[in-house]
Every structure is written in structure tokens, then in C-alpha cells.
Design a protein around this motif. Structure first.
Motif, PDB file in Angstrom:
ATOM      1  N   ALA A  71       0.639  -1.089  -0.465  1.00 56.36           N
ATOM      2  CA  ALA A  71       0.008   0.186  -0.169  1.00 56.36           C
ATOM      3  C   ALA A  71       1.046   0.750   0.022  1.00 56.36           C
ATOM      4  O   ALA A  71       0.885   2.052  -0.508  1.00 56.36           O
ATOM      5  N   ARG A  72       1.646   1.105   0.519  1.00 58.79           N
ATOM      6  CA  ARG A  72       2.761   2.293   0.564  1.00 58.79           C
ATOM      7  C   ARG A  72       3.236   2.834  -0.280  1.00 58.79           C
ATOM      8  O   ARG A  72       3.427   3.950  -1.293  1.00 58.79           O
ATOM      9  N   VAL A  73       4.129   2.268  -0.951  1.00 61.06           N
ATOM     10  CA  VAL A  73       4.486   1.707  -2.431  1.00 61.06           C
ATOM     11  C   VAL A  73       3.666   2.253  -3.470  1.00 61.06           C
ATOM     12  O   VAL A  73       3.824   2.955  -4.494  1.00 61.06           O
ATOM     13  N   GLU A  82       8.473   7.111  -8.303  1.00 64.38           N
ATOM     14  CA  GLU A  82       8.013   5.987  -8.338  1.00 64.38           C
ATOM     15  C   GLU A  82       9.731   4.896  -7.913  1.00 64.38           C
ATOM     16  O   GLU A  82      10.810   5.924  -8.043  1.00 64.38           O
ATOM     17  N   PRO A  83       9.725   3.867  -7.449  1.00 65.57           N
ATOM     18  CA  PRO A  83      11.049   3.105  -6.756  1.00 65.57           C
ATOM     19  C   PRO A  83      12.667   3.825  -8.358  1.00 65.57           C
ATOM     20  O   PRO A  83      11.946   3.212  -9.132  1.00 65.57           O
ATOM     21  N   ALA A  84      13.420   3.656  -7.596  1.00 67.99           N
ATOM     22  CA  ALA A  84      14.199   3.651  -8.366  1.00 67.99           C
ATOM     23  C   ALA A  84      14.826   2.147  -8.391  1.00 67.99           C
ATOM     24  O   ALA A  84      15.675   2.015  -9.715  1.00 67.99           O
ATOM     25  N   GLU A  85      14.639   2.153  -7.773  1.00 65.78           N
ATOM     26  CA  GLU A  85      15.388   0.114  -7.498  1.00 65.78           C
ATOM     27  C   GLU A  85      14.203  -1.143  -6.750  1.00 65.78           C
ATOM     28  O   GLU A  85      13.963   0.121  -5.541  1.00 65.78           O
ATOM     29  N   LYS A  95      12.023  -4.306  -0.518  1.00 67.75           N
ATOM     30  CA  LYS A  95      12.765  -2.942  -0.348  1.00 67.75           C
ATOM     31  C   LYS A  95      12.649  -2.695  -1.619  1.00 67.75           C
ATOM     32  O   LYS A  95      12.713  -2.925  -2.824  1.00 67.75           O
ATOM     33  N   ALA A  96      11.561  -0.903  -1.255  1.00 70.55           N
ATOM     34  CA  ALA A  96      12.176  -0.340  -2.434  1.00 70.55           C
ATOM     35  C   ALA A  96      12.639   0.943  -2.195  1.00 70.55           C
ATOM     36  O   ALA A  96      12.543   2.177  -1.345  1.00 70.55           O
ATOM     37  N   ILE A  97      13.535   1.442  -3.234  1.00 68.54           N
ATOM     38  CA  ILE A  97      14.507   2.389  -2.578  1.00 68.54           C
ATOM     39  C   ILE A  97      14.558   3.593  -3.945  1.00 68.54           C
ATOM     40  O   ILE A  97      13.948   3.380  -5.616  1.00 68.54           O
ATOM     41  N   TYR A  98      13.715   4.830  -2.997  1.00 67.82           N
ATOM     42  CA  TYR A  98      13.612   6.155  -4.265  1.00 67.82           C
ATOM     43  C   TYR A  98      15.179   6.486  -3.789  1.00 67.82           C
ATOM     44  O   TYR A  98      15.954   6.720  -2.817  1.00 67.82           O
ATOM     45  N   ASN A 104      19.913  10.992  -1.936  1.00 73.33           N
ATOM     46  CA  ASN A 104      20.004  10.516  -1.329  1.00 73.33           C
ATOM     47  C   ASN A 104      19.025   9.527  -1.082  1.00 73.33           C
ATOM     48  O   ASN A 104      18.025   9.620  -2.139  1.00 73.33           O
ATOM     49  N   GLU A 105      19.025   8.249  -0.641  1.00 74.95           N
ATOM     50  CA  GLU A 105      18.443   7.220  -0.162  1.00 74.95           C
ATOM     51  C   GLU A 105      17.545   7.165   0.148  1.00 74.95           C
ATOM     52  O   GLU A 105      18.139   6.475   1.698  1.00 74.95           O
ATOM     53  N   ILE A 106      16.319   6.560   0.540  1.00 73.05           N
ATOM     54  CA  ILE A 106      15.598   6.611   0.619  1.00 73.05           C
ATOM     55  C   ILE A 106      14.609   4.979   0.943  1.00 73.05           C
ATOM     56  O   ILE A 106      14.077   4.842  -0.681  1.00 73.05           O
ATOM     57  N   GLY A 107      14.887   4.472   1.506  1.00 73.12           N
ATOM     58  CA  GLY A 107      14.521   2.614   1.383  1.00 73.12           C
ATOM     59  C   GLY A 107      12.976   2.255   1.785  1.00 73.12           C
ATOM     60  O   GLY A 107      12.921   3.421   3.252  1.00 73.12           O
ATOM     61  N   PHE A 108      11.952   1.808   2.282  1.00 68.94           N
ATOM     62  CA  PHE A 108      10.768   1.697   2.505  1.00 68.94           C
ATOM     63  C   PHE A 108      11.194   0.017   1.882  1.00 68.94           C
ATOM     64  O   PHE A 108      10.957  -0.486   1.727  1.00 68.94           O
TER      65      PHE A 108
END
Length: 113
Positions: A71-73, A82-85, A95-98, A104-108
Motif C-alpha cells: 500500500a505504501r509503494v 516510482e522506486p529507482a530500484e 525493499k523499494a529504493i527511492y 540520497n537513498e530512502i528505502g521502504f
């Protein structure tokens, strides 16, 4: 033992970063600490601060593990990011990496599907 967390993200262009993090996190900051720092409280005693510190911008790596990963993504995608990775580890953790405008890398992270 209680644990509080205050993670800082240094950025070069504070207004651009503020707009990007509002899209990523889905709300304006919880509070404005100063002209150069804003803070989102992600959960009680767990905050993410975005601060104008151009000499350090682009070097942060933060991962937030959430119970509502899908739901978060999807919510973030609905706000145009959209996630970069995307990564799925051998144990199934996802893991979704933004990456913000400074890199700066912010992952969920989330539990296995």
C-alpha cells in the motif's frame, strides 16, 4: 528500554527537497524546525529531518521498515514517484529504493509477500 530515532537527510536545494519529500511521505512536514530544517514524525519518537546542508547532500542512506509495504509503494506511485530500484532478498524481505534530487537513498522495506 525505549528507543527514539531522529534521522537526518542533508540536501542542497531545500525548497525542491521539501516538495519531493512531501510527495514521498504523503504529507507536509509535521513541523518546521527552522528556515533550513523540516521534520516528519513517521511514528511516535521516530522522525525524519530534511536539512539544508549542501556540503553533505546526497550521502544519506535510510530504510524505513513498514507493515503496509504494498500500500505504501502504491500510494507513493499515486503521487508520481516510482522506486529507482526494487529488491527482494533471499529471505523474501522486499525493499523499494527511492532517490531524492540530491541522490540520497530512502528505502521502504516490507515483510515477504
Amino acid at each position: 528500554m525505549s528507543v527514539d530515532l531522529f534521522a537526518g537527510i542533508p540536501v542542497a536545494d531545500h525548497p525542491a527537497a521539501l516538495a519531493w519529500y512531501e510527495r514521498l511521505l504523503g504529507s507536509p512536514p509535521t513541523f518546521v524546525a527552522s528556515d533550513t530544517e523540516v521534520v516528519w514524525e513517521l511514528a511516535e519518537h521516530r522522525s525524519l529531518a530534511v536539512e539544508h546542508r549542501p556540503e553533505h547532500a546526497g550521502h544519506a542512506v535510510v530504510t524505513v521498515f513498514v507493515g503496509d509495504f504494498d500500500a505504501r509503494v502504491a500510494g507513493i506511485a499515486g503521487r508520481g514517484l516510482e522506486p529507482a530500484e526494487r529488491v527482494t532478498y533471499s529471505n523474501g524481505v522486499r525493499k523499494a529504493i527511492y532517490r531524492d534530487p540530491d541522490g540520497n537513498e530512502i528505502g521502504f522495506g516490507g515483510a515477504p509477500a
